[in-house]
Design an enzyme around this catalytic site. Structure first.
Site, PDB file in Angstrom:
ATOM      1  N   THR A  60       0.817  -1.218   0.000  1.00  0.00           N
ATOM      2  CA  THR A  60       0.000   0.000   0.000  1.00  0.00           C
ATOM      3  C   THR A  60       0.851   1.268   0.000  1.00  0.00           C
ATOM      4  O   THR A  60       2.012   1.258   0.383  1.00  0.00           O
ATOM      5  CB  THR A  60      -0.961   0.024   1.205  1.00  0.00           C
ATOM      6  OG1 THR A  60      -0.206   0.036   2.415  1.00  0.00           O
ATOM      7  CG2 THR A  60      -1.898  -1.172   1.196  1.00  0.00           C
ATOM      8  N   ASP A  61       0.223   2.345  -0.420  1.00  0.00           N
ATOM      9  CA  ASP A  61       0.885   3.646  -0.422  1.00  0.00           C
ATOM     10  C   ASP A  61       0.422   4.462   0.787  1.00  0.00           C
ATOM     11  O   ASP A  61      -0.300   3.957   1.659  1.00  0.00           O
ATOM     12  CB  ASP A  61       0.627   4.386  -1.735  1.00  0.00           C
ATOM     13  CG  ASP A  61      -0.845   4.648  -1.996  1.00  0.00           C
ATOM     14  OD1 ASP A  61      -1.667   4.607  -1.057  1.00  0.00           O
ATOM     15  OD2 ASP A  61      -1.191   4.916  -3.165  1.00  0.00           O
ATOM     16  N   GLN A  62       0.796   5.710   0.850  1.00  0.00           N
ATOM     17  CA  GLN A  62       0.476   6.573   1.984  1.00  0.00           C
ATOM     18  C   GLN A  62      -1.033   6.744   2.179  1.00  0.00           C
ATOM     19  O   GLN A  62      -1.503   6.966   3.284  1.00  0.00           O
ATOM     20  CB  GLN A  62       1.151   7.938   1.800  1.00  0.00           C
ATOM     21  CG  GLN A  62       1.027   8.843   3.003  1.00  0.00           C
ATOM     22  CD  GLN A  62       1.854  10.110   2.827  1.00  0.00           C
ATOM     23  OE1 GLN A  62       2.505  10.304   1.821  1.00  0.00           O
ATOM     24  NE2 GLN A  62       1.821  10.964   3.822  1.00  0.00           N
ATOM     25  N   PHE A  99      -3.997   2.754  -0.220  1.00  0.00           N
ATOM     26  CA  PHE A  99      -4.411   2.041  -1.425  1.00  0.00           C
ATOM     27  C   PHE A  99      -3.266   1.140  -1.888  1.00  0.00           C
ATOM     28  O   PHE A  99      -2.089   1.470  -1.685  1.00  0.00           O
ATOM     29  CB  PHE A  99      -4.715   3.010  -2.571  1.00  0.00           C
ATOM     30  CG  PHE A  99      -5.803   4.003  -2.309  1.00  0.00           C
ATOM     31  CD1 PHE A  99      -6.742   3.840  -1.300  1.00  0.00           C
ATOM     32  CD2 PHE A  99      -5.899   5.133  -3.091  1.00  0.00           C
ATOM     33  CE1 PHE A  99      -7.752   4.768  -1.080  1.00  0.00           C
ATOM     34  CE2 PHE A  99      -6.900   6.075  -2.889  1.00  0.00           C
ATOM     35  CZ  PHE A  99      -7.831   5.890  -1.877  1.00  0.00           C
TER      36      PHE A  99
END
Length: 136
Positions: free
Chosen positions: A10-12, A15
């Site tokens: 996941t990203d920040q 997502f």
């Protein structure tokens, strides 16, 4: 087959990072070949490489940490020296389509030049799920 979205995927924003979808496409290709009775390793050992020459992904809704996503893979086109795979990433919980895309590959011989798919690989790809089953 299904993949669990890991925290590292996941990203920040929480997502699944966009590039992971292409990685999931690769896993989908490998698992589809395995389900048909061969592996990428065996294809390469036969003297044929399948480099990606084009890739596309359309993102509709994000996958999030701990989601279980299904990767659906099908053959969307097969020619003398190339093959196109199509993918759908679907949420296992509700069946919602999250993303879809394709990759195009050429067949390369040991000499690094375009080659015709060996007959055994051609027959295998003809038995694979076809794009209508995994169209986006």
């Amino acid at each position: 087959f299904a993949i669990r979205v890991r925290y590292a995927d996941t990203d920040q924003m929480g997502f699944a990072y966009y590039a992971n979808y292409l990685r999931w496409f690769e896993i989908g290709r490998a698992e589809m070949l395995r389900s048909l009775g061969t592996s990428y390793r065996e294809v390469e050992a036969s003297g044929i490489a399948l480099p990606v020459v084009a890739a596309s992904c359309r993102y509709l809704k994000p996958a999030r940490y701990d989601d279980l996503v299904a990767v659906e893979t099908a053959v969307a086109g097969f020619r003398r020296a190339s093959v196109r795979f199509q993918y759908r990433i679907v949420c296992e919980l509700d069946g919602e389509l999250l993303a879809y895309g394709h990759t195009e590959h050429c067949f390369l011989g040991r000499d690094g030049k375009p080659a015709r798919a060996p007959e055994s690989l051609a027959r295998l790809l003809e038995r694979a799920p076809q794009a209508g089953a995994a169209g986006g």
